[in-house]
Design a protein around this motif. Structure first.
Motif, PDB file in Angstrom:
ATOM      1  N   PHE A 123       9.167  -3.331  46.272  1.00 23.08           N
ATOM      2  CA  PHE A 123       7.911  -4.056  46.150  1.00 23.08           C
ATOM      3  C   PHE A 123       6.816  -3.096  46.610  1.00 23.08           C
ATOM      4  CE2 PHE A 123      10.148  -8.332  47.049  1.00 23.08           C
ATOM      5  CZ  PHE A 123      10.228  -8.638  45.707  1.00 23.08           C
ATOM      6  N   VAL A 124       5.976  -2.636  45.702  1.00 25.64           N
ATOM      7  CA  VAL A 124       4.864  -1.749  46.037  1.00 25.64           C
ATOM      8  C   VAL A 124       3.587  -2.571  45.985  1.00 25.64           C
ATOM      9  CG1 VAL A 124       3.673   0.396  45.505  1.00 25.64           C
ATOM     10  CG2 VAL A 124       6.101   0.167  44.967  1.00 25.64           C
ATOM     11  N   VAL A 184       9.723  -2.484  55.402  1.00 23.65           N
ATOM     12  CA  VAL A 184       9.240  -1.389  56.231  1.00 23.65           C
ATOM     13  C   VAL A 184       7.980  -1.854  56.948  1.00 23.65           C
ATOM     14  CG1 VAL A 184       8.410   0.990  56.259  1.00 23.65           C
ATOM     15  CG2 VAL A 184      10.197   0.306  54.640  1.00 23.65           C
ATOM     16  N   MET A 185       7.966  -1.746  58.282  1.00 23.03           N
ATOM     17  CA  MET A 185       6.830  -2.216  59.066  1.00 23.03           C
ATOM     18  C   MET A 185       6.511  -1.234  60.183  1.00 23.03           C
ATOM     19  SD  MET A 185       8.601  -5.271  61.307  1.00 23.03           S
ATOM     20  CE  MET A 185       7.014  -5.737  61.995  1.00 23.03           C
ATOM     21  N   LEU A 186       5.337  -1.371  60.781  1.00 25.52           N
ATOM     22  CA  LEU A 186       4.933  -0.484  61.858  1.00 25.52           C
ATOM     23  C   LEU A 186       5.828  -0.696  63.076  1.00 25.52           C
ATOM     24  CD1 LEU A 186       1.025  -0.734  61.680  1.00 25.52           C
ATOM     25  CD2 LEU A 186       2.483   1.155  60.913  1.00 25.52           C
ATOM     26  N   CYS A 193      13.386  -3.016  48.798  1.00 26.92           N
ATOM     27  CA  CYS A 193      12.618  -2.510  49.936  1.00 26.92           C
ATOM     28  C   CYS A 193      11.159  -2.902  49.715  1.00 26.92           C
ATOM     29  CB  CYS A 193      12.749  -0.987  50.036  1.00 26.92           C
ATOM     30  SG  CYS A 193      11.684  -0.223  51.290  1.00 26.92           S
ATOM     31  N   SER A 194      10.526  -3.501  50.709  1.00 24.36           N
ATOM     32  CA  SER A 194       9.094  -3.794  50.592  1.00 24.36           C
ATOM     33  C   SER A 194       8.313  -2.715  51.329  1.00 24.36           C
ATOM     34  CB  SER A 194       8.764  -5.182  51.157  1.00 24.36           C
ATOM     35  OG  SER A 194       8.928  -5.225  52.550  1.00 24.36           O
ATOM     36  N   TYR A 195       7.264  -2.207  50.676  1.00 20.18           N
ATOM     37  CA  TYR A 195       6.550  -1.053  51.217  1.00 20.18           C
ATOM     38  C   TYR A 195       5.071  -1.158  50.868  1.00 20.18           C
ATOM     39  CZ  TYR A 195       5.853   3.828  52.597  1.00 20.18           C
ATOM     40  OH  TYR A 195       5.435   4.975  53.229  1.00 20.18           O
ATOM     41  N   PHE A 196       4.213  -0.836  51.849  1.00 24.25           N
ATOM     42  CA  PHE A 196       2.766  -0.859  51.665  1.00 24.25           C
ATOM     43  C   PHE A 196       2.235   0.566  51.783  1.00 24.25           C
ATOM     44  CE2 PHE A 196       3.906  -5.060  53.263  1.00 24.25           C
ATOM     45  CZ  PHE A 196       3.246  -5.888  52.373  1.00 24.25           C
ATOM     46  N   THR A 246      13.675   0.678  40.644  1.00 25.08           N
ATOM     47  CA  THR A 246      12.582   0.039  39.917  1.00 25.08           C
ATOM     48  C   THR A 246      11.448  -0.252  40.880  1.00 25.08           C
ATOM     49  OG1 THR A 246      14.131  -1.037  38.380  1.00 25.08           O
ATOM     50  CG2 THR A 246      11.902  -1.937  38.504  1.00 25.08           C
ATOM     51  N   LEU A 247      10.266   0.261  40.595  1.00 25.80           N
ATOM     52  CA  LEU A 247       9.094  -0.038  41.413  1.00 25.80           C
ATOM     53  C   LEU A 247       8.375  -1.232  40.809  1.00 25.80           C
ATOM     54  CD1 LEU A 247       9.362   3.381  41.338  1.00 25.80           C
ATOM     55  CD2 LEU A 247       7.687   3.005  43.144  1.00 25.80           C
ATOM     56  N   ILE A 248       8.192  -2.276  41.616  1.00 25.88           N
ATOM     57  CA  ILE A 248       7.569  -3.512  41.157  1.00 25.88           C
ATOM     58  C   ILE A 248       6.173  -3.616  41.772  1.00 25.88           C
ATOM     59  CG2 ILE A 248       7.743  -6.019  41.050  1.00 25.88           C
ATOM     60  CD1 ILE A 248      10.755  -5.736  41.477  1.00 25.88           C
ATOM     61  N   PRO A 249       5.113  -3.383  40.992  1.00 27.64           N
ATOM     62  CA  PRO A 249       3.756  -3.529  41.525  1.00 27.64           C
ATOM     63  C   PRO A 249       3.491  -4.986  41.909  1.00 27.64           C
ATOM     64  CG  PRO A 249       3.743  -2.260  39.479  1.00 27.64           C
ATOM     65  CD  PRO A 249       5.104  -2.883  39.604  1.00 27.64           C
TER      66      PRO A 249
END
Length: 242
Positions: free
Chosen positions: A58-59, A87-89, A136-139, A169-172
């Motif tokens: 998840f981008v 992914v988090m701080l 994977c969720s990523y910001f 697969t990158l999902i916008p």
């Protein structure tokens, strides 16, 4: 002496696990919280189809406190067979013990040891979750900015994550929050066109452009329809997560 901070980062990066029972309990509280904070959480557009055993990212743009939590609800509704690792701080990782049970992976931006541990964790997940696949969720913005800010200025960390998970697969995913006709605001989430990445050169600019275009599409609909966006059959089709 100087290795103590790195050891702490490494230890944090390895403790995150995704337990199904923990997600069930956490999602129950999460849904109640979302109902208290939002009039609606509307998902616009159709989710992509992921093959069993596939991997996805998840981008998303990062414009509010709720973003990462709403990605959990998004995964539960549309991709229930794929565990999600967020992914988090690292500084927020210790806020609640739940983050250690629902697959959160801490990272300290700019810390080489932390980034290496993130890549190592994702590489291990490629094997641990090979039967089901995972998300994977990523910001990539790295910090919260208004949804109208352009350019989004994605950082190169996304390239490292995508290469570690390839083929992937990158999902916008686009996030926007709007106060409309109700006391509570509405959360608007939109899927963009998926991007396949296997190996070789990773086009970071193309991924940023895909997220920007998805976000621009949501804001164009808002400018066109205003408060009537989701009334009288106007605007795009959507699913309400809460």
């Amino acid at each position: 002496m100087s290795t103590i901070p790195a050891m702490r980062v490494n230890s944090d990066a390895r403790v995150a696990r995704s337990y199904r029972w923990a997600r069930v309990v956490f999602d129950w509280f999460l849904t109640r919280m979302a109902r208290n904070d939002f009039h609606a959480v509307r998902v616009i557009g159709n989710p992509p189809q992921l093959p069993r055993g596939g991997r996805a990212i998840f981008v998303a743009n990062h414009c509010g406190w709720w973003d990462g939590l709403l990605l959990l609800l998004l995964q539960r509704r549309f991709f229930p067979g794929f565990p999600v690792y967020s992914v988090m701080l690292a500084r927020e990782f210790g806020a609640t013990f739940w983050f250690r049970l629902i697959g959160c992976i801490p990272i300290t931006p700019g810390n080489i040891g932390s980034i290496k541990q993130l890549i190592l964790r994702l590489t291990k997940l490629n094997h641990e979750e090979s039967a089901t696949g995972y998300i994977c969720s990523y910001f990539p913005q790295g910090e919260i900015k208004p949804s109208f800010v352009r350019p989004l200025n994605f950082t190169s960390g996304l390239r490292a994550v995508a290469n570690a998970m390839a083929p992937v697969t990158l999902i916008p995913v686009a996030f926007h929050y709007e106060a409309m006709t109700q006391r509570k605001p509405e959360a608007l989430i939109a899927f963009g066109t998926p991007i396949e990445h296997r190996d070789g050169q990773f086009d970071l600019a193309a991924v940023e452009s895909a997220v920007s275009a998805t976000l621009d599409g949501v804001q164009t609909e808002l400018r066109t329809h205003g408060e009537h966006l989701f009334s009288e059959g106007r605007g795009p089709a959507y699913v309400n997560l809460v």
